[in-house]
Design an enzyme around this catalytic site. Structure first.
Site, PDB file in Angstrom:
ATOM      1  N   ASP A   1       7.924  -4.927   2.013  1.00  0.00           N
ATOM      2  CA  ASP A   1       7.058  -3.822   1.591  1.00  0.00           C
ATOM      3  C   ASP A   1       6.415  -4.214   0.260  1.00  0.00           C
ATOM      4  O   ASP A   1       7.122  -4.572  -0.695  1.00  0.00           O
ATOM      5  CB  ASP A   1       7.885  -2.547   1.419  1.00  0.00           C
ATOM      6  CG  ASP A   1       8.490  -2.088   2.745  1.00  0.00           C
ATOM      7  OD1 ASP A   1       7.805  -2.197   3.777  1.00  0.00           O
ATOM      8  OD2 ASP A   1       9.656  -1.635   2.738  1.00  0.00           O
TER       9      ASP A   1
ATOM     10  N   THR B   1       6.068 -12.733  13.186  1.00  0.00           N
ATOM     11  CA  THR B   1       6.613 -11.386  13.002  1.00  0.00           C
ATOM     12  C   THR B   1       5.528 -10.360  13.338  1.00  0.00           C
ATOM     13  O   THR B   1       4.341 -10.666  13.360  1.00  0.00           O
ATOM     14  CB  THR B   1       7.111 -11.113  11.562  1.00  0.00           C
ATOM     15  OG1 THR B   1       6.008 -10.673  10.761  1.00  0.00           O
ATOM     16  CG2 THR B   1       7.763 -12.329  10.936  1.00  0.00           C
ATOM     17  N   ARG B   2       5.990  -9.128  13.509  1.00  0.00           N
ATOM     18  CA  ARG B   2       5.063  -8.051  13.844  1.00  0.00           C
ATOM     19  C   ARG B   2       4.060  -7.816  12.697  1.00  0.00           C
ATOM     20  O   ARG B   2       2.874  -7.631  12.926  1.00  0.00           O
ATOM     21  CB  ARG B   2       5.878  -6.774  14.088  1.00  0.00           C
ATOM     22  CG  ARG B   2       5.077  -5.649  14.650  1.00  0.00           C
ATOM     23  CD  ARG B   2       5.938  -4.428  14.833  1.00  0.00           C
ATOM     24  NE  ARG B   2       6.947  -4.592  15.868  1.00  0.00           N
ATOM     25  CZ  ARG B   2       7.801  -3.643  16.240  1.00  0.00           C
ATOM     26  NH1 ARG B   2       7.768  -2.468  15.650  1.00  0.00           N
ATOM     27  NH2 ARG B   2       8.681  -3.845  17.189  1.00  0.00           N
ATOM     28  N   TYR B   3       4.548  -7.854  11.476  1.00  0.00           N
ATOM     29  CA  TYR B   3       3.639  -7.608  10.344  1.00  0.00           C
ATOM     30  C   TYR B   3       2.668  -8.758  10.140  1.00  0.00           C
ATOM     31  O   TYR B   3       1.549  -8.548   9.670  1.00  0.00           O
ATOM     32  CB  TYR B   3       4.442  -7.317   9.067  1.00  0.00           C
ATOM     33  CG  TYR B   3       4.672  -5.838   8.914  1.00  0.00           C
ATOM     34  CD1 TYR B   3       5.653  -5.195   9.666  1.00  0.00           C
ATOM     35  CD2 TYR B   3       3.869  -5.064   8.089  1.00  0.00           C
ATOM     36  CE1 TYR B   3       5.842  -3.834   9.577  1.00  0.00           C
ATOM     37  CE2 TYR B   3       4.053  -3.703   7.989  1.00  0.00           C
ATOM     38  CZ  TYR B   3       5.037  -3.086   8.726  1.00  0.00           C
ATOM     39  OH  TYR B   3       5.210  -1.730   8.642  1.00  0.00           O
ATOM     40  N   GLU B   4       3.090  -9.931  10.486  1.00  0.00           N
ATOM     41  CA  GLU B   4       2.157 -11.059  10.396  1.00  0.00           C
ATOM     42  C   GLU B   4       1.008 -10.832  11.383  1.00  0.00           C
ATOM     43  O   GLU B   4      -0.169 -11.023  11.049  1.00  0.00           O
ATOM     44  CB  GLU B   4       2.881 -12.365  10.721  1.00  0.00           C
ATOM     45  CG  GLU B   4       1.985 -13.578  10.631  1.00  0.00           C
ATOM     46  CD  GLU B   4       2.605 -14.773  11.339  1.00  0.00           C
ATOM     47  OE1 GLU B   4       2.955 -14.662  12.532  1.00  0.00           O
ATOM     48  OE2 GLU B   4       2.741 -15.826  10.693  1.00  0.00           O
TER      49      GLU B   4
ATOM     50  N   GLU C   1      18.639 -12.491   7.042  1.00  0.00           N
ATOM     51  CA  GLU C   1      17.258 -11.989   7.014  1.00  0.00           C
ATOM     52  C   GLU C   1      17.249 -10.591   6.414  1.00  0.00           C
ATOM     53  O   GLU C   1      18.021  -9.717   6.830  1.00  0.00           O
ATOM     54  CB  GLU C   1      16.641 -11.972   8.420  1.00  0.00           C
ATOM     55  CG  GLU C   1      15.220 -11.421   8.387  1.00  0.00           C
ATOM     56  CD  GLU C   1      14.414 -11.675   9.641  1.00  0.00           C
ATOM     57  OE1 GLU C   1      14.839 -12.484  10.496  1.00  0.00           O
ATOM     58  OE2 GLU C   1      13.333 -11.055   9.755  1.00  0.00           O
TER      59      GLU C   1
END
Ligand SMILES: C[S@@+](CC[C@H](N)C(=O)[O-])C[C@H]1O[C@@H](n2cnc3c(N)ncnc32)[C@H](O)[C@@H]1O
Length: 194
Positions: free
Chosen positions: A102, A172-175, A21
């Site tokens: 990013d 995920t956190r960004y999702e 990952e």
């Protein structure tokens, strides 16, 4: 730390497959995927120190961080994933993840986007034929970019993305941030051609 030249040997228990990952952020996806795939040696890479601490806190009981040994099937690469990629042998990975990289939305920063022709060649080199590379992004500029760049290469099968998280993918956190802010992630499954 995993051994780049022989990733299977980097784990304290024998593993039948190795997954990588890139940019695990808070580490929730890495832990989720490692739990779903107990036969796998999981290499999780991240350059951001807070992310490394967050993952360690998920892997190691509180108060035992100083002398902690990561679980036998889990290794952390605490540096730029491109260095690891460069050193990994050909066809040494069974799966790879790039979750919400990013986006570097300004055109003048396009070279910094991880999905980039140079990195695609490296990914193709280290993945086994038939291996899957999962990529997700919620950023419209990055979504367009991935569609264009993957449409112009012939190392991976690159069907259109799913617009809902496919089964077997971990959140995920960004999702979660994307959903909160009203953005719509794309979920690509690229398969290394033979
Ligand atoms: C937008 S965050 C997404 C984090 C996580 N994947 C998620 O979905 O919540 C991108 C992460 O990639 C990491 N990153 C960026 N370039 C990297 C590289 N070359 N190697 C390893 N990690 C990288 C950043 O530090 C950051 O934590």
């Amino acid at each position: 730390m995993a051994t780049p030249k022989n990733p299977h040997a980097g784990f304290s228990d024998a593993v039948s497959r190795v997954f990588l990952e890139i940019g695990f952020g808070g580490g929730e996806h890495a832990v989720g995927q490692a739990e779903l795939n107990p036969d796998v040696g999981y290499i999780a890479s991240e350059v951001f120190e807070n992310g490394l601490c967050s993952l360690l806190s998920r892997l190691v009981p509180e108060g035992e961080e100083e002398n902690a040994v990561p679980p036998p099937h889990f290794r952390i690469w605490p540096e730029d994933a491109r260095i690891l990629l460069r050193d990994l042998p050909d066809q040494s990975l069974d799966q790879a993840y790039l979750m919400f990289p990013d986006p570097w939305p300004k055109a003048r920063h396009a070279k910094r986007r991880f999905v980039h022709p140079e990195n695609i060649v490296q990914m193709a080199r280290v993945l086994k034929p038939g291996a899957v590379w999962r990529v997700a992004s919620d950023h419209p500029v990055y979504q367009e970019w991935v569609t264009e760049v993957m449409g112009n290469q012939d190392l991976f099968d690159a069907p259109p993305p799913a617009t809902e998280r496919p089964e077997g993918w971990s959140p995920t956190r960004y999702e979660a941030k994307a959903f909160r802010e009203g953005r719509f992630p794309f979920y690509w499954t690229f398969t290394r051609r033979p």
